[in-house]
Design a protein around this motif. Structure first.
Motif, PDB file in Angstrom:
ATOM      1  N   ASP A  53       0.456  -1.642   0.269  1.00 60.72           N
ATOM      2  CA  ASP A  53       0.073   0.018  -0.206  1.00 60.72           C
ATOM      3  C   ASP A  53       1.073   0.934   0.312  1.00 60.72           C
ATOM      4  O   ASP A  53       1.871   1.133   0.815  1.00 60.72           O
ATOM      5  N   ILE A  54       0.453   2.101  -0.910  1.00 58.30           N
ATOM      6  CA  ILE A  54       1.797   3.227  -0.871  1.00 58.30           C
ATOM      7  C   ILE A  54       2.007   3.750   0.463  1.00 58.30           C
ATOM      8  O   ILE A  54       2.344   5.454   0.583  1.00 58.30           O
ATOM      9  N   THR A  55       0.060   4.061   0.805  1.00 60.91           N
ATOM     10  CA  THR A  55       0.352   5.305   1.759  1.00 60.91           C
ATOM     11  C   THR A  55       1.380   4.782   3.306  1.00 60.91           C
ATOM     12  O   THR A  55       0.839   4.847   4.226  1.00 60.91           O
ATOM     13  N   VAL A  68      10.340   1.802 -12.318  1.00 56.66           N
ATOM     14  CA  VAL A  68       9.311   2.646 -11.633  1.00 56.66           C
ATOM     15  C   VAL A  68       8.647   2.739 -12.342  1.00 56.66           C
ATOM     16  O   VAL A  68       8.482   4.235 -13.394  1.00 56.66           O
ATOM     17  N   ILE A  69       7.222   2.815 -13.156  1.00 52.77           N
ATOM     18  CA  ILE A  69       6.302   3.784 -13.143  1.00 52.77           C
ATOM     19  C   ILE A  69       5.131   3.860 -12.183  1.00 52.77           C
ATOM     20  O   ILE A  69       4.248   3.388 -11.651  1.00 52.77           O
ATOM     21  N   PHE A  70       4.476   5.665 -11.219  1.00 53.63           N
ATOM     22  CA  PHE A  70       3.583   5.782 -11.344  1.00 53.63           C
ATOM     23  C   PHE A  70       2.711   6.394 -11.105  1.00 53.63           C
ATOM     24  O   PHE A  70       2.553   7.018 -12.348  1.00 53.63           O
ATOM     25  N   ALA A  71       1.637   5.203 -11.754  1.00 48.66           N
ATOM     26  CA  ALA A  71       0.460   5.309 -12.474  1.00 48.66           C
ATOM     27  C   ALA A  71      -0.880   5.450 -11.591  1.00 48.66           C
ATOM     28  O   ALA A  71      -1.784   5.080 -11.554  1.00 48.66           O
ATOM     29  N   ALA A  72      -0.828   5.366 -10.427  1.00 47.87           N
ATOM     30  CA  ALA A  72      -1.636   5.202  -9.226  1.00 47.87           C
ATOM     31  C   ALA A  72      -2.478   6.904  -8.706  1.00 47.87           C
ATOM     32  O   ALA A  72      -2.333   7.817  -9.809  1.00 47.87           O
ATOM     33  N   GLY A  73      -3.694   6.222  -8.436  1.00 45.00           N
ATOM     34  CA  GLY A  73      -4.656   7.992  -8.609  1.00 45.00           C
ATOM     35  C   GLY A  73      -5.484   6.798  -7.222  1.00 45.00           C
ATOM     36  O   GLY A  73      -6.345   5.911  -7.382  1.00 45.00           O
ATOM     37  N   SER A  74      -6.312   8.642  -6.911  1.00 41.28           N
ATOM     38  CA  SER A  74      -7.454   7.929  -5.564  1.00 41.28           C
ATOM     39  C   SER A  74      -9.056   8.103  -6.071  1.00 41.28           C
ATOM     40  O   SER A  74      -9.685   7.912  -5.179  1.00 41.28           O
ATOM     41  N   LEU A  79      -6.982  12.450  -1.875  1.00 48.45           N
ATOM     42  CA  LEU A  79      -6.263  13.163  -3.147  1.00 48.45           C
ATOM     43  C   LEU A  79      -4.466  13.613  -1.714  1.00 48.45           C
ATOM     44  O   LEU A  79      -3.444  13.075  -2.739  1.00 48.45           O
ATOM     45  N   THR A  80      -4.419  13.705  -0.482  1.00 46.27           N
ATOM     46  CA  THR A  80      -3.354  14.335   0.073  1.00 46.27           C
ATOM     47  C   THR A  80      -2.560  12.364   0.387  1.00 46.27           C
ATOM     48  O   THR A  80      -1.466  12.439  -0.101  1.00 46.27           O
ATOM     49  N   GLU A  81      -3.729  11.619   0.938  1.00 40.95           N
ATOM     50  CA  GLU A  81      -3.426  10.470   1.246  1.00 40.95           C
ATOM     51  C   GLU A  81      -2.539   9.631  -0.164  1.00 40.95           C
ATOM     52  O   GLU A  81      -1.211   9.291  -0.036  1.00 40.95           O
ATOM     53  N   VAL A  82      -3.052   9.575  -0.783  1.00 43.97           N
ATOM     54  CA  VAL A  82      -2.483   9.256  -2.488  1.00 43.97           C
ATOM     55  C   VAL A  82      -2.055   9.211  -3.415  1.00 43.97           C
ATOM     56  O   VAL A  82      -1.129   9.029  -3.570  1.00 43.97           O
ATOM     57  N   ASP A  83      -2.326  10.990  -3.804  1.00 46.18           N
ATOM     58  CA  ASP A  83      -1.879  11.345  -4.708  1.00 46.18           C
ATOM     59  C   ASP A  83      -0.432  11.736  -4.510  1.00 46.18           C
ATOM     60  O   ASP A  83       0.233  12.005  -5.131  1.00 46.18           O
TER      61      ASP A  83
END
Length: 209
Positions: A53-55, A68-74, A79-83
């Motif tokens: 979990d990226i959080t 790495v490719i970062f393509a995660a989104g909330s 927004l603050t926690e994930v993005d």
């Protein structure tokens, strides 16, 4: 073959990235999955997967990772926690692991979120994550597409450091751009915007100054 860790691998763009990497002669995808059912989905598809979990603490996911490719989104809910913070956690872990490159999926408008008519909070989070990456010391590429669609990709885009126009682009072509940015000859330490266009993705990237 280089191992590519994909954050957001179960998302709309992430799934496309995984498929492109699976069929690549250069890269092996490592899907980062938050939920058990996502882990099982990737295993069924014969994709290497690591649960995380990226959080929270994500260092364990970076074993033997090259890029790495970062393509995660909330999806606009955390927004603050994930993005923002999720991206920062990934960047910190990537720095510790000394990965060769970090490719970030951002958004058009993230350069000056205060100027946006809508989605200001989202763009602020993306802006802070982008700036954190720029200051991390990692080699990076930050890709800022316009409005995403599910239209079939054309393999062609319009690309510039700043396009000064609005528009759309297919998720297929965004995924292809992100994967192409992994190549050693792709531009590094650069941020650019992309829309649907008429220039082949490889050629557009080769012309980035």
């Amino acid at each position: 073959m280089e191992n590519i860790l994909v954050a957001g691998a179960h998302g709309n763009v992430g799934k496309r990235i995984i498929n492109l990497l699976k069929n690549s002669q250069y890269f092996t995808p490592i899907a980062l999955a938050r939920k058990d059912e996502y882990v099982e989905d990737f295993k069924k598809d014969h994709v290497k997967v690591v649960k995380g979990d990226i959080t929270s603490d994500i260092d364990h996911a970076f074993h033997a990772i090259d890029k790495v490719i970062f393509a995660a989104g909330s999806g606009g809910e955390r927004l603050t926690e994930v993005d923002e913070n999720g991206a920062k956690n990934m960047i910190k872990a990537a720095s510790k692991a000394q990965v060769k490159k970090f490719v970030m999926l951002s958004s058009m408008g993230a350069e000056h979120p205060e100027k946006a008519d809508q989605l200001q909070d989202y763009l602020k989070a993306k802006h802070k994550a982008d700036e954190f990456l720029k200051e991390s010391g990692l080699k990076y590429t930050i890709v800022r597409p316009g409005h995403l669609t599910n239209e079939k990709g054309t393999g062609k885009i319009k690309l510039d450091l700043k396009l000064n126009e609005h528009g759309h682009i297919s998720r297929d072509d965004v995924a292809q751009t992100l994967v192409r940015a992994l190549q050693d000859d792709a531009p590094k330490n650069v941020t650019f915007e992309i829309l649907q266009g008429e220039t082949l993705i490889g050629k557009a990237l080769s012309e980035v100054q």
